[in-house]
Scaffold this motif. Structure first.
Motif, PDB file in Angstrom:
ATOM      1  N   MET A   2      46.140  43.676  32.565  1.00 24.21           N
ATOM      2  CA  MET A   2      47.018  43.092  33.571  1.00 24.21           C
ATOM      3  C   MET A   2      46.325  43.078  34.929  1.00 24.21           C
ATOM      4  SD  MET A   2      49.996  42.446  31.987  1.00 24.21           S
ATOM      5  CE  MET A   2      51.260  42.507  33.215  1.00 24.21           C
ATOM      6  N   GLN A   3      45.616  44.163  35.293  1.00 29.61           N
ATOM      7  CA  GLN A   3      44.935  44.217  36.579  1.00 29.61           C
ATOM      8  C   GLN A   3      43.850  43.162  36.663  1.00 29.61           C
ATOM      9  OE1 GLN A   3      43.510  48.196  37.160  1.00 29.61           O
ATOM     10  NE2 GLN A   3      45.407  48.853  38.131  1.00 29.61           N
ATOM     11  N   LEU A   4      43.105  42.972  35.582  1.00 31.21           N
ATOM     12  CA  LEU A   4      42.036  41.980  35.580  1.00 31.21           C
ATOM     13  C   LEU A   4      42.599  40.591  35.836  1.00 31.21           C
ATOM     14  CD1 LEU A   4      39.099  41.132  35.131  1.00 31.21           C
ATOM     15  CD2 LEU A   4      39.563  41.103  32.688  1.00 31.21           C
ATOM     16  N   ALA A   5      43.689  40.250  35.180  1.00 37.14           N
ATOM     17  CA  ALA A   5      44.293  38.930  35.367  1.00 37.14           C
ATOM     18  C   ALA A   5      44.825  38.767  36.779  1.00 37.14           C
ATOM     19  CB  ALA A   5      45.399  38.710  34.346  1.00 37.14           C
ATOM     20  N   GLN A   6      45.430  39.813  37.316  1.00 39.99           N
ATOM     21  CA  GLN A   6      46.073  39.710  38.624  1.00 39.99           C
ATOM     22  C   GLN A   6      45.077  39.820  39.781  1.00 39.99           C
ATOM     23  OE1 GLN A   6      49.267  42.495  39.147  1.00 39.99           O
ATOM     24  NE2 GLN A   6      49.924  41.603  41.077  1.00 39.99           N
ATOM     25  N   PHE A   7      44.150  40.767  39.698  1.00 44.19           N
ATOM     26  CA  PHE A   7      43.273  41.030  40.835  1.00 44.19           C
ATOM     27  C   PHE A   7      41.819  40.615  40.610  1.00 44.19           C
ATOM     28  CE2 PHE A   7      46.604  44.389  40.951  1.00 44.19           C
ATOM     29  CZ  PHE A   7      47.274  43.930  42.086  1.00 44.19           C
ATOM     30  N   PRO A   9      40.239  37.702  40.347  1.00 46.18           N
ATOM     31  CA  PRO A   9      39.677  36.686  41.242  1.00 46.18           C
ATOM     32  C   PRO A   9      39.284  37.223  42.622  1.00 46.18           C
ATOM     33  CG  PRO A   9      41.508  35.766  40.021  1.00 46.18           C
ATOM     34  CD  PRO A   9      41.480  37.249  39.712  1.00 46.18           C
ATOM     35  N   GLU A  10      39.960  38.272  43.115  1.00 42.91           N
ATOM     36  CA  GLU A  10      39.592  38.875  44.399  1.00 42.91           C
ATOM     37  C   GLU A  10      38.179  39.449  44.352  1.00 42.91           C
ATOM     38  OE1 GLU A  10      42.407  41.822  45.727  1.00 42.91           O
ATOM     39  OE2 GLU A  10      44.110  40.549  45.158  1.00 42.91           O
ATOM     40  N   TYR A  11      37.708  39.810  43.159  1.00 41.44           N
ATOM     41  CA  TYR A  11      36.382  40.386  42.984  1.00 41.44           C
ATOM     42  C   TYR A  11      35.408  39.384  42.350  1.00 41.44           C
ATOM     43  CZ  TYR A  11      38.707  44.763  44.022  1.00 41.44           C
ATOM     44  OH  TYR A  11      39.421  45.749  44.633  1.00 41.44           O
ATOM     45  N   GLY A  12      35.806  38.117  42.319  1.00 36.01           N
ATOM     46  CA  GLY A  12      34.937  37.080  41.748  1.00 36.01           C
ATOM     47  C   GLY A  12      34.917  37.069  40.236  1.00 36.01           C
ATOM     48  N   LEU A  13      35.926  37.665  39.607  1.00 33.11           N
ATOM     49  CA  LEU A  13      35.971  37.724  38.148  1.00 33.11           C
ATOM     50  C   LEU A  13      37.097  36.823  37.650  1.00 33.11           C
ATOM     51  CD1 LEU A  13      35.628  41.567  37.843  1.00 33.11           C
ATOM     52  CD2 LEU A  13      33.847  39.889  37.414  1.00 33.11           C
ATOM     53  N   ASN A  14      36.723  35.781  36.978  1.00 37.62           N
ATOM     54  CA  ASN A  14      37.693  34.850  36.422  1.00 37.62           C
ATOM     55  C   ASN A  14      37.466  34.744  34.925  1.00 37.62           C
ATOM     56  OD1 ASN A  14      38.887  33.871  38.980  1.00 37.62           O
ATOM     57  ND2 ASN A  14      36.804  33.160  39.345  1.00 37.62           N
ATOM     58  N   GLY A  15      38.478  34.306  34.217  1.00 34.90           N
ATOM     59  CA  GLY A  15      38.318  34.062  32.787  1.00 34.90           C
ATOM     60  C   GLY A  15      37.332  32.935  32.557  1.00 34.90           C
ATOM     61  N   LYS A  89      35.708  42.976  26.345  1.00 35.11           N
ATOM     62  CA  LYS A  89      34.997  44.128  26.897  1.00 35.11           C
ATOM     63  C   LYS A  89      34.073  43.767  28.069  1.00 35.11           C
ATOM     64  CE  LYS A  89      32.276  48.191  25.591  1.00 35.11           C
ATOM     65  NZ  LYS A  89      31.592  48.253  26.860  1.00 35.11           N
ATOM     66  N   PRO A  90      33.278  42.695  27.993  1.00 35.71           N
ATOM     67  CA  PRO A  90      32.426  42.380  29.154  1.00 35.71           C
ATOM     68  C   PRO A  90      33.230  42.135  30.435  1.00 35.71           C
ATOM     69  CG  PRO A  90      31.681  41.176  27.229  1.00 35.71           C
ATOM     70  CD  PRO A  90      32.999  41.811  26.864  1.00 35.71           C
ATOM     71  N   ILE A  96      35.734  46.898  36.143  1.00 38.38           N
ATOM     72  CA  ILE A  96      35.607  48.328  36.452  1.00 38.38           C
ATOM     73  C   ILE A  96      34.449  48.555  37.422  1.00 38.38           C
ATOM     74  CG2 ILE A  96      34.965  50.558  35.451  1.00 38.38           C
ATOM     75  CD1 ILE A  96      36.631  49.649  32.950  1.00 38.38           C
ATOM     76  N   ALA A  97      33.317  47.889  37.165  1.00 38.34           N
ATOM     77  CA  ALA A  97      32.154  48.043  38.039  1.00 38.34           C
ATOM     78  C   ALA A  97      32.430  47.470  39.435  1.00 38.34           C
ATOM     79  CB  ALA A  97      30.938  47.360  37.420  1.00 38.34           C
ATOM     80  N   ALA A  98      33.094  46.303  39.510  1.00 40.74           N
ATOM     81  CA  ALA A  98      33.353  45.663  40.800  1.00 40.74           C
ATOM     82  C   ALA A  98      34.354  46.439  41.646  1.00 40.74           C
ATOM     83  CB  ALA A  98      33.855  44.233  40.576  1.00 40.74           C
TER      84      ALA A  98
END
Length: 173
Positions: A2-7, A9-15, A89-90, A96-98
């Protein structure tokens, strides 16, 4: 998740975008099952079975109250879980790293296996209700025109095939 989907893009991570997929087959792969209830959690396909629901593979045949199911449900459940984990996983690791957040525990090992027989007689099992979750499989074999790619998916750009000589009544040339 849920965090990845919501936040993310703020860290440059998109699907992944469609152009980044290895083949069209990936577009139709299973998506993670998640819930926003109770601050969010994964939904595991084996949980209903753990709680008494009789799980079976796909229905192969039915005749006068006798149902015959495929016997490959344990393998299918394992494949879904492994595929989702490998695919996601990637992205999880990047998030997590960002963010610098502590890495959560790895997902629990799914060890519960369904043990229902492949043949089921509804009357003998005293079953009066059946819940059928019907899936689907893409099948383009009805297309009798040269528009399929090497994966047997229609070649197109935004729904328009490259073979414009084809009409509902057939193809020219």
């Amino acid at each position: 998740m849920m965090q990845l989907a919501q936040f993310g893009p703020e860290y440059g991570l998109n699907g992944l975008t469609v152009g980044q997929l290895l083949s069209p087959v990936v577009r139709f792969a299973c998506n993670p099952l998640v819930s926003g209830a109770d601050c969010g959690h994964d939904i595991h396909l084996r949980d209903p079975g753990r709680h008494g629901v009789r799980l079976h593979g796909h229905l192969d045949a039915a005749d006068d109250g006798d149902f015959l199911f495929s016997d490959d449900l344990p393998e299918r459940l394992g494949q879904v879980g492994a595929t989702l984990y490998q695919r996601m996983k990637p992205m999880f690791d990047s998030y997590i790293a960002a963010t610098g957040m502590p890495a959560p525990e790895p997902p629990r090992k799914e060890d519960w296996l369904p043990s229902e027989p492949a043949r089921l007689n509804l009357e003998a099992a005293n079953l009066t209700s059946v819940l059928c979750a019907a899936g689907y499989r893409l099948d383009f074999s009805i297309l009798d025109i040269p528009v399929l790619d090497e994966w047997n998916y229609p070649r197109h750009h935004r729904g328009v095939t490259e073979n414009r000589a084809c009409t509902p009544s057939g193809c020219r040339g």
